[in-house]
Design a protein around this motif. Structure first.
Motif, short mmCIF file in Angstrom:
data_model
loop_
_atom_site.label_atom_id
_atom_site.label_comp_id
_atom_site.label_asym_id
_atom_site.label_seq_id
_atom_site.Cartn_x
_atom_site.Cartn_y
_atom_site.Cartn_z
N THR A 78 0.82 -1.21 0.00
CA THR A 78 0.00 0.00 0.00
C THR A 78 0.85 1.25 0.00
OG1 THR A 78 -1.83 -1.13 1.12
CG2 THR A 78 -1.75 1.27 1.32
N ASP A 79 1.95 1.25 0.75
CA ASP A 79 2.84 2.40 0.80
C ASP A 79 3.75 2.49 -0.42
OD1 ASP A 79 1.91 3.43 3.19
OD2 ASP A 79 3.32 2.29 4.42
N ARG A 80 4.20 1.36 -0.92
CA ARG A 80 5.18 1.37 -2.02
C ARG A 80 4.52 1.45 -3.39
NH1 ARG A 80 10.06 -2.89 -0.53
NH2 ARG A 80 10.87 -1.74 1.28
N LEU A 81 3.54 0.59 -3.65
CA LEU A 81 2.92 0.53 -4.97
C LEU A 81 1.71 1.44 -5.09
CD1 LEU A 81 3.04 -3.32 -5.67
CD2 LEU A 81 4.72 -1.56 -6.26
N GLY A 82 1.04 1.70 -3.97
CA GLY A 82 -0.14 2.54 -3.99
C GLY A 82 -1.37 1.80 -3.49
N ARG A 83 -2.38 2.57 -3.14
CA ARG A 83 -3.61 2.00 -2.60
C ARG A 83 -4.41 1.25 -3.67
NH1 ARG A 83 -0.46 4.61 0.92
NH2 ARG A 83 -1.42 6.27 2.15
N ARG A 84 -4.54 1.88 -4.84
CA ARG A 84 -5.38 1.33 -5.91
C ARG A 84 -4.85 0.00 -6.45
NH1 ARG A 84 -5.68 2.64 -11.64
NH2 ARG A 84 -7.84 2.48 -12.42
N PRO A 85 -3.55 -0.13 -6.80
CA PRO A 85 -3.06 -1.43 -7.27
C PRO A 85 -3.24 -2.54 -6.24
CG PRO A 85 -1.47 0.30 -7.75
CD PRO A 85 -2.50 0.90 -6.86
N THR A 86 -3.03 -2.21 -4.96
CA THR A 86 -3.20 -3.22 -3.91
C THR A 86 -4.64 -3.70 -3.84
OG1 THR A 86 -1.42 -2.17 -2.64
CG2 THR A 86 -2.85 -3.69 -1.46
N LEU A 87 -5.59 -2.76 -3.93
CA LEU A 87 -7.00 -3.13 -3.91
C LEU A 87 -7.37 -4.01 -5.10
CD1 LEU A 87 -8.80 0.14 -2.76
CD2 LEU A 87 -8.81 -2.06 -1.60
N LEU A 88 -6.88 -3.65 -6.27
CA LEU A 88 -7.21 -4.42 -7.47
C LEU A 88 -6.71 -5.86 -7.36
CD1 LEU A 88 -6.45 -1.84 -10.31
CD2 LEU A 88 -8.68 -2.81 -9.74
N VAL A 89 -5.45 -6.03 -6.96
CA VAL A 89 -4.88 -7.37 -6.84
C VAL A 89 -5.62 -8.17 -5.77
CG1 VAL A 89 -2.81 -8.64 -6.16
CG2 VAL A 89 -2.61 -6.67 -7.67
N ALA A 90 -5.88 -7.54 -4.62
CA ALA A 90 -6.50 -8.25 -3.51
C ALA A 90 -7.92 -8.71 -3.85
CB ALA A 90 -6.52 -7.36 -2.27
N MET A 181 -19.63 -10.83 -6.58
CA MET A 181 -19.75 -9.51 -5.96
C MET A 181 -18.37 -8.91 -5.69
SD MET A 181 -23.02 -8.96 -5.74
CE MET A 181 -23.58 -7.89 -4.43
N THR A 182 -17.41 -9.73 -5.29
CA THR A 182 -16.06 -9.23 -5.05
C THR A 182 -15.40 -8.78 -6.35
OG1 THR A 182 -15.86 -10.80 -3.20
CG2 THR A 182 -13.83 -9.78 -4.00
N LEU A 183 -15.66 -9.51 -7.42
CA LEU A 183 -15.13 -9.11 -8.72
C LEU A 183 -15.73 -7.79 -9.16
CD1 LEU A 183 -13.12 -10.19 -10.80
CD2 LEU A 183 -15.06 -11.24 -12.01
N LEU A 184 -16.99 -7.57 -8.85
CA LEU A 184 -17.63 -6.28 -9.15
C LEU A 184 -16.95 -5.16 -8.39
CD1 LEU A 184 -19.85 -4.64 -10.53
CD2 LEU A 184 -21.40 -5.30 -8.67
N CYS A 185 -16.54 -5.43 -7.15
CA CYS A 185 -15.80 -4.42 -6.37
C CYS A 185 -14.49 -4.06 -7.06
CB CYS A 185 -15.49 -4.95 -4.97
SG CYS A 185 -16.92 -5.04 -3.91
N ALA A 186 -13.79 -5.05 -7.59
CA ALA A 186 -12.54 -4.78 -8.29
C ALA A 186 -12.78 -3.88 -9.50
CB ALA A 186 -11.89 -6.10 -8.73
N VAL A 187 -13.89 -4.10 -10.20
CA VAL A 187 -14.23 -3.25 -11.35
C VAL A 187 -14.50 -1.82 -10.90
CG1 VAL A 187 -15.92 -2.86 -13.18
CG2 VAL A 187 -15.12 -5.19 -12.69
N LEU A 188 -15.22 -1.66 -9.78
CA LEU A 188 -15.49 -0.31 -9.26
C LEU A 188 -14.19 0.41 -8.92
CD1 LEU A 188 -18.58 -0.65 -6.86
CD2 LEU A 188 -18.43 0.72 -8.95
N VAL A 189 -13.28 -0.28 -8.27
CA VAL A 189 -12.00 0.31 -7.92
C VAL A 189 -11.25 0.75 -9.17
CG1 VAL A 189 -9.71 -0.19 -6.98
CG2 VAL A 189 -11.76 -0.90 -5.72
N PHE A 190 -11.23 -0.11 -10.18
CA PHE A 190 -10.49 0.19 -11.40
C PHE A 190 -11.08 1.39 -12.14
CE2 PHE A 190 -9.82 -0.41 -15.99
CZ PHE A 190 -8.44 -0.44 -16.02
N VAL A 191 -12.40 1.49 -12.17
CA VAL A 191 -13.06 2.53 -12.98
C VAL A 191 -13.16 3.85 -12.25
CG1 VAL A 191 -15.22 3.16 -14.13
CG2 VAL A 191 -14.35 0.83 -14.33
#
Length: 456
Positions: A78-90, A181-191
């Protein structure tokens, strides 16, 4: 309270927060609407697969072990790569592993995949909490954390009842729904969510010290680690609502739907009471609030020893739910207050690990105690642990500086958001405080000059 008063209170609870916060809030809500594994894993293993309470506890513990490992790693990411990439991968990894869990049948394979699910699902928490701290002003953070917790439980209240009935028809359908539903969350984060990590100011005098935050720095922070330790004790107690309670109700002859109805009270009460209670406690002494919430949690579960019907089980849920309502925003706000700006991911990762370790220890404890001595002993142990945590908070908070203890003060270090950050994407009007928008004479401060927390 009149209808006008209710509307005014609701407006004050939700106003002044940036648009990016609401997209993060929406992704949380969608994710919790599909929640299934964490709530029904114990019932799935004991009732559907016929395994013992000890084996169910072992599998859920491995789920927790995965969370322990990933929480620390995700904090660094989260600190090194960023919040958004971490959320997408997780979130993508969570969706895939949850779907896989529904198709495996071998005991070893179930345990291994549960471990992967624990790793993936816990990895998003440090990023969510750090992003929320980035995009919300310090004075609004308790309210923002409360609203996010409200979304978690709004989704939980809806999903737990529906999932209880789904479980009686097909556990596999529950796993697949959560994955979707979790995959939908990943889409929301990305968009919808741009990166929010603050820029590092390498040219400024304090930058070298600020950038040197490491896991070792976090672990040497005695005050913060004291909070983490007490958080672990409280988390062990709260975990019994999803581990000890369903197993105990199942052994007592209650159905998954009965458990779903009882535990749904938890989500419903939080949906109804979280915002008004937060308005009452937002500026109160958190030392007292954490002591009271620990006692309510311990003795709320302790009362479960006397429950013999769904109604009485639901009544005990009401008691420890009030503890949750108070504990969640107060403790999360305290963690942010104790975290340096560019170490928020690591601090949140270590804090999240306290809950992950609890998810590892709690099922082993509950399964062992129920199998060996019975559920009544488990509930008595919860009362003792809650009391110990309350005493610990009382002692630790006496050694904290006043501004750290209250969580209401703000530091003096300005944070400059990156050009892609949610604050930078807001219009000047959207970045104004509610008071500034209400008063034409109030000058608007530049966004980059807003204060943020320093290490206490």
């Amino acid at each position: 309270m009149s209808v006008t008063g209710v509307r005014r209170a609701l407006s004050e609870s939700v106003s002044g927060l940036p648009r990016a916060f609401w997209w993060l809030w929406a992704s949380t809500l969608v994710n919790r609407l599909g929640a299934f594994v964490a709530t029904f894993m114990a019932l799935y293993l004991t009732l559907d697969r016929g395994y013992s309470a000890s084996y169910a506890g072992l599998v859920v513990a491995l789920h927790g072990l995965g969370g322990v490992i990933s929480s620390l790693g995700a904090g660094v990411m989260t600190d090194r790569l960023g919040r958004r990439p971490t959320l997408l991968v997780a979130q993508t990894a969570t969706a895939l592993s949850v779907a896989l869990l529904g198709f495996v049948h071998d005991p070893v394979a179930i345990a291994a995949v549960a471990f992967l699910v624990g790793m993936a699902s816990s990895a998003s928490r440090p990023a969510v909490q750090a992003m929320m701290a980035d995009i919300v002003r310090p004075e609004d953070r308790i309210r923002a954390f409360s609203l996010n917790y409200w979304a978690i439980n709004l989704g939980f209240a809806i999903s737990s009842v529906g999932a209880g009935f789904i479980a009686e028809v097909s556990y596999l359908a529950g796993f697949l729904i959560e994955a979707a539903m979790t995959l939908l969350c990943a889409v929301l984060v990305f968009v919808k969510l741009p990166e929010s990590r603050p820029e590092r100011r390498t040219a400024e005098p304090g930058a070298a010290e600020e950038d040197s935050v490491s896991l070792g720095t976090v672990l040497r922070d005695g005050r913060f680690m004291g909070v983490v330790g007490l958080s672990f004790l409280v988390a062990v107690v709260f975990q019994q609502g999803y581990l000890g309670l369903p197993v105990a109700m199942g052994e007592a002859g209650f159905t998954p739907a009965d458990f779903g109805m009882a535990i749904a009270v938890n989500g419903v009460l939080i949906v109804v009471l979280q915002l008004p209670v937060t308005r009452l406690i937002e500026h109160r002494d958190p030392r007292r609030m954490l002591v009271v919430s620990s006692l309510l949690a311990g003795y709320g579960f302790g009362l479960t020893a006397f429950a013999g019907s769904v109604g009485v089980f639901a009544l005990t849920v009401c008691v420890w739910t009030l503890a949750e309502i108070v504990n969640a925003p107060v403790q999360t706000g305290l963690v942010v207050r104790l975290s340096p700006v560019h170490g928020r991911g690591r601090y949140q990762g270590v804090y999240t690990s306290s809950w992950a370790v609890a998810a590892l220890v709690a099922p082993l404890l509950s399964g062992f105690v129920i199998d060996r001595w019975g559920a009544a002993w488990l509930w008595g142990t919860c009362a003792v642990v809650g009391t110990v945590a309350a005493l610990g908070y009382g002692l630790l908070m006496r050694r904290l500086p006043e501004d750290a203890g209250t969580g209401t003060g703000t530091g003096t270090e300005p944070v400059k958001p990156s050009p892609q950050s949610p604050q930078a994407c807001q219009s000047p009007q959207a970045r104004q405080s509610p008071q500034a928008r209400q008063s034409p004479q109030s000058p608007q401060a530049p966004q980059s000059a807003q204060p943020a927390e320093q290490t206490v």
